[in-house]
Design an enzyme around this catalytic site. Structure first.
Site, PDB file in Angstrom:
ATOM      1  CD  GLU A   5      -2.618  -1.298   2.575  1.00 31.42           C
ATOM      2  OE1 GLU A   5      -2.880  -0.262   3.230  1.00 31.42           O
ATOM      3  OE2 GLU A   5      -2.963  -2.445   2.933  1.00 31.42           O
ATOM      4  CB  CYS A  37       2.927   7.392   3.112  1.00 35.34           C
ATOM      5  SG  CYS A  37       3.201   6.185   4.395  1.00 35.34           S
ATOM      6  CB  CYS A  90       5.717  -5.401   9.205  1.00 34.03           C
ATOM      7  SG  CYS A  90       6.953  -4.772  10.369  1.00 34.03           S
ATOM      8  CB  CYS A 136       3.446  -2.889  16.449  1.00 35.05           C
ATOM      9  SG  CYS A 136       5.212  -2.611  16.244  1.00 35.05           S
ATOM     10  CB  CYS A 163       0.705  -1.985  13.419  1.00 37.12           C
ATOM     11  SG  CYS A 163       1.202  -1.840  11.697  1.00 37.12           S
ATOM     12  N   GLY A 212       5.750  -2.161   6.532  1.00 37.64           N
ATOM     13  CA  GLY A 212       7.103  -2.670   6.700  1.00 37.64           C
ATOM     14  C   GLY A 212       7.997  -1.828   7.584  1.00 37.64           C
ATOM     15  CD  GLU A 213      11.644  -0.816  11.269  1.00 33.62           C
ATOM     16  OE1 GLU A 213      10.642  -0.305  11.787  1.00 33.62           O
ATOM     17  OE2 GLU A 213      12.691  -0.178  11.033  1.00 33.62           O
ATOM     18  CB  SER A 262       8.784   5.939  10.251  1.00 35.46           C
ATOM     19  OG  SER A 262       8.215   5.587  11.490  1.00 35.46           O
ATOM     20  CB  SER A 314       7.304   3.946  15.924  1.00 35.02           C
ATOM     21  OG  SER A 314       7.152   4.357  14.594  1.00 35.02           O
ATOM     22  CG  LEU A 315       9.117   6.424  22.576  1.00 29.87           C
ATOM     23  CD1 LEU A 315      10.299   5.454  22.632  1.00 29.87           C
ATOM     24  CD2 LEU A 315       9.538   7.789  23.130  1.00 29.87           C
ATOM     25  CG  HIS A 316       3.888   4.040  19.261  1.00 28.66           C
ATOM     26  ND1 HIS A 316       3.325   5.151  18.691  1.00 28.66           N
ATOM     27  CD2 HIS A 316       4.369   3.298  18.229  1.00 28.66           C
ATOM     28  CE1 HIS A 316       3.442   5.071  17.371  1.00 28.66           C
ATOM     29  NE2 HIS A 316       4.086   3.982  17.075  1.00 28.66           N
ATOM     30  CG  ASN A 360      -5.646   5.392  11.854  1.00 28.97           C
ATOM     31  OD1 ASN A 360      -6.640   6.047  11.600  1.00 28.97           O
ATOM     32  ND2 ASN A 360      -4.440   5.741  11.469  1.00 28.97           N
ATOM     33  CB  CYS A 404      -0.012   1.320   5.570  1.00 28.92           C
ATOM     34  SG  CYS A 404       0.137   2.288   4.075  1.00 28.92           S
TER      35      CYS A 404
HETATM   36  N1  SAH Z   1       7.720   0.176  10.670  1.00 27.29           N
HETATM   37  C1  SAH Z   1       7.940   1.560  10.771  1.00 27.29           C
HETATM   38  C2  SAH Z   1       7.268   2.378   9.686  1.00 27.29           C
HETATM   39  C3  SAH Z   1       5.925   1.938   9.260  1.00 27.29           C
HETATM   40  S1  SAH Z   1       4.633   2.166  10.423  1.00 27.29           S
HETATM   41  C4  SAH Z   1       7.543   2.058  12.139  1.00 27.29           C
HETATM   42  O1  SAH Z   1       6.922   1.320  12.892  1.00 27.29           O
HETATM   43  O2  SAH Z   1       7.903   3.197  12.468  1.00 27.29           O
HETATM   44  C5  SAH Z   1       4.373   3.929  10.289  1.00 27.29           C
HETATM   45  C6  SAH Z   1       3.827   4.572  11.534  1.00 27.29           C
HETATM   46  O3  SAH Z   1       2.446   4.249  11.713  1.00 27.29           O
HETATM   47  C7  SAH Z   1       4.541   4.154  12.792  1.00 27.29           C
HETATM   48  O4  SAH Z   1       4.786   5.275  13.608  1.00 27.29           O
HETATM   49  C8  SAH Z   1       3.536   3.245  13.408  1.00 27.29           C
HETATM   50  O5  SAH Z   1       3.743   3.100  14.791  1.00 27.29           O
HETATM   51  C9  SAH Z   1       2.236   3.922  13.066  1.00 27.29           C
HETATM   52  N2  SAH Z   1       1.036   3.100  13.195  1.00 27.29           N
HETATM   53  C10 SAH Z   1       0.874   1.811  12.865  1.00 27.29           C
HETATM   54  N3  SAH Z   1      -0.395   1.418  13.119  1.00 27.29           N
HETATM   55  C11 SAH Z   1      -1.039   2.483  13.614  1.00 27.29           C
HETATM   56  C12 SAH Z   1      -2.363   2.703  14.071  1.00 27.29           C
HETATM   57  N4  SAH Z   1      -3.268   1.731  14.075  1.00 27.29           N
HETATM   58  N5  SAH Z   1      -2.685   3.943  14.501  1.00 27.29           N
HETATM   59  C13 SAH Z   1      -1.773   4.943  14.493  1.00 27.29           C
HETATM   60  N6  SAH Z   1      -0.503   4.797  14.088  1.00 27.29           N
HETATM   61  C14 SAH Z   1      -0.133   3.573  13.656  1.00 27.29           C
HETATM   62 FE1  SF4 Z   2       5.829  -3.093  11.511  1.00 28.14          FE
HETATM   63 FE2  SF4 Z   2       5.834  -0.460  11.929  1.00 28.14          FE
HETATM   64 FE3  SF4 Z   2       3.550  -1.875  11.949  1.00 28.14          FE
HETATM   65 FE4  SF4 Z   2       5.266  -2.183  13.943  1.00 28.14          FE
HETATM   66  S1  SF4 Z   2       4.159  -0.299  13.415  1.00 28.14           S
HETATM   67  S2  SF4 Z   2       4.199  -3.828  12.862  1.00 28.14           S
HETATM   68  S3  SF4 Z   2       7.184  -1.991  12.874  1.00 28.14           S
HETATM   69  S4  SF4 Z   2       4.874  -1.556  10.221  1.00 28.14           S
END
Ligand code: SAH
Ligand code: SF4
Length: 362
Positions: A103, A116, A123, A127, A130, A170-171, A202, A225-227, A301, A344
Site C-alpha cells: 500500500e 508514504c 512486517c 506491533c 498495527c 514494513g520496517e 520511520s 515510533s516510540l508510543h 487508528n 497502511c
Molecule cells: N515500521 C515503521 C514504519 C511503518 S509504520 C515504524 O513502525 O515506524 C508507520 C507509523 O504508523 C509508525 O509510527 C507506526 O507506529 C504507526 N502506526 C501503525 N499502526 C497504527 C495505528 N493503528 N494507529 C496509528 N498509528 C499507527
Molecule cells: Fe511493523 Fe511499523 Fe507496523 Fe510495527 S508499526 S508492525 S514496525 S509496520
C-alpha cells in the site's frame, strides 16, 4: 541486498531499476555500449519514469532488443485506488510481480505532494496496534519496487512528488541494504531527484541499525515510533522492545541527534486509557528532556483485531500541554483521507482474507 536477478517468469534478466548509475555503466561496458548510453537509459528509467524500453525513443530498436534480453523494468500495478472525498488523499493497493500486495498513500499539503511508501510486503515486527503487523510478513521490497510506487503515483495523477516518507507497510531498517540503495537512487539529481531533506524514514527502533546510520550521517529525517514511555507498556505494544528497550533506544536516539545535529521525530499513537494518561505524558517528558527532538502525536487508528480506542480530544490537549510545559514541542498529526482509512496494512490484510476465502469479495 536481495538478488537483482529477476523473479520467476522473468527469465534470468536483471532488475534494471534497482541498479545504480555506476553499476549500469559497468554492465553496459560488458555489453559493448558506450557510457553515455548508460546515462540515457538511467534518465529514462528514473527521471522520466518510463515503464517499457519502447518508450526510450532515442535508443535504437536493436539496442532496445538487447536491453530486453538482459533486463526487465519493474512496475507496480494498481490493483485498487481510493480517492478521499474530503481532501486530495489517494490510497493505492499495488500488486507486485509475485502476487503480493503493498500500500501507498499520496497526500497533498500546502508545500506539495507527499507519498508514504511501503518498504516490505507485510512486517515481522508484530506491533499490536498495527494492521500491517497483524497481516504477517511476506518479503522485503527491492529498490525498484519502492521507486515504482513513486513513479506510478506521479504518472497516474500527472504530478511531481516533492516529499517521501518511509512509513507505509514494513520496517525500513529490517530491509536495510535495499532501503539504503533506494535512498541513493531516489535522491540522485539525475533521477527522481527528491533530496534527502525531503525524505523521512520511520523505524520501530532497530537499534543496531540506528548506530549504523550514525556512521552514514544521513540527511533525511529519522522518525522513531516510540508510543510508550516505559518498558512495561512498550513491550506490551511493540515486541521489539524486548530486544532493545526504551533506555537503549533513547540512548541511540540521543547519539544520533548529537552526531547528525538533526532533530528526531518521535511518533506516539495515543490510545485511550493505555498510553495517554497524564502520568505517561510526564514520564515521556522526563525521558526526552534535553534531546533535539519533536513529538508527533497520532490519534490511534482503530483496527479490527484489537480493542484500542482513540483518546478524547480533551486528553490529547492535556498530553500536549504537559509535554510543552517541560519544553518538548509536540503536534497532533493532521488526519488526511479520514474517509478512506489511510493508515497502511488494512487493504492488504483484507485482500489476503479474501484469497484465503475468509470473507466475501466486495
Ligand atoms: N515500521 C515503521 C514504519 C511503518 S509504520 C515504524 O513502525 O515506524 C508507520 C507509523 O504508523 C509508525 O509510527 C507506526 O507506529 C504507526 N502506526 C501503525 N499502526 C497504527 C495505528 N493503528 N494507529 C496509528 N498509528 C499507527
Ligand atoms: Fe511493523 Fe511499523 Fe507496523 Fe510495527 S508499526 S508492525 S514496525 S509496520
Amino acid at each position: 541486498m536481495q538478488d537483482l536477478q529477476s523473479a520467476e517468469g522473468m527469465r534470468e534478466r536483471t532488475d534494471i531499476k534497482s541498479m545504480t548509475k555506476a553499476e549500469l555503466a559497468e554492465d553496459f561496458k560488458r555489453l559493448g555500449f558506450p557510457k553515455y548510453r548508460a546515462d540515457q537509459v538511467y534518465g529514462w528509467l528514473h527521471a522520466k519514469g518510463v515503464e517499457s524500453f519502447d518508450e526510450m525513443t532515442n535508443i535504437s530498436k536493436d539496442m532496445r532488443s538487447v536491453l530486453l534480453q538482459n533486463y526487465y523494468i519493474f512496475n507496480v500495478t494498481i490493483e485498487k485506488k481510493f480517492v478521499s472525498a474530503y481532501d486530495d488523499t489517494v490510497k493505492y493497493l499495488f500488486k507486485l510481480d509475485d502476487g503480493e500486495y503493498i500500500e501507498s498513500v499520496l497526500m497533498h499539503y500546502h508545500h506539495g505532494w507527499t507519498i508514504c511508501i511501503s518498504t516490505q510486503a507485510g512486517c515481522r515486527m508484530g506491533c499490536t496496534f498495527c494492521a500491517t503487523g497483524m497481516g504477517g510478513f511476506a518479503r522485503n521490497l527491492r529498490p525498484s519496487e519502492m521507486l515504482s510506487q513513486i513513479t506510478t503515483a506521479q504518472r497516474d495523477n500527472d504530478i511531481r512528488i516533492s516529499n517521501v516518507v518511509l512509513m507505509g507497510m514494513g520496517e525500513p531498517l529490517d530491509n536495510f541494504d535495499n532501503v539504503m540503495r533506494f535512498l541513493e537512487l531516489v535522491s540522485d539529481l539525475d533521477g527522481v531527484g527528491i533530496g534527502m531533506r525531503h525524505i523521512s524514514l520511520s523505524t520501530c527502533g532497530v537499534v543496531d541499525r540506528i548506530y549504523e546510520l550514525i556512521d552514514l550521517k544521513p540527511q533525511f529525517t529519522l522518525s522513531v515510533s516510540l508510543h510508550a514511555p516505559n518498558d512495561r507498556l512498550r513491550s506490551e505494544m511493540m515486541p521489539i522492545n524486548k530486544k532493545w528497550n526504551v533506555d537503549r533506544l533513547l540512548e541511540a536516539c540521543r547519539k544520533y541527534a548529537e552526531a547528525t545535529h538533526r532533530r528526531i521525530s518521535f511518533e506516539y499513537s495515543l490510545i485511550k486509557d493505555k498510553n495517554d494518561t497524564d502520568e505517561c505524558a510526564r514520564e515521556l517528558a522526563g525521558k526526552l528532556r534535553g534531546m533535539l527532538c519533536h513529538v508527533n502525536l497520532i490519534p490511534v487508528n482503530t483496527v479490527k483485531g484489537n480493542s484500542y480506542e482513540r483518546s478524547s480530544p480533551h486528553q490529547i490537549q492535556r498530553f500536549i500541554r504537559i509535554l510543552e510545559n517541560s519544553g518538548i514541542t509536540a503536534t497532533v498529526r493532521r488526519t488526511l483521507g479520514a474517509d478512506i482509512n489511510a493508515s497502511c496494512g488494512q487493504l492488504r490484510r483484507r485482500k489476503k482474507e479474501e484469497s484465503d476465502g475468509n470473507i466475501q469479495q466486495d
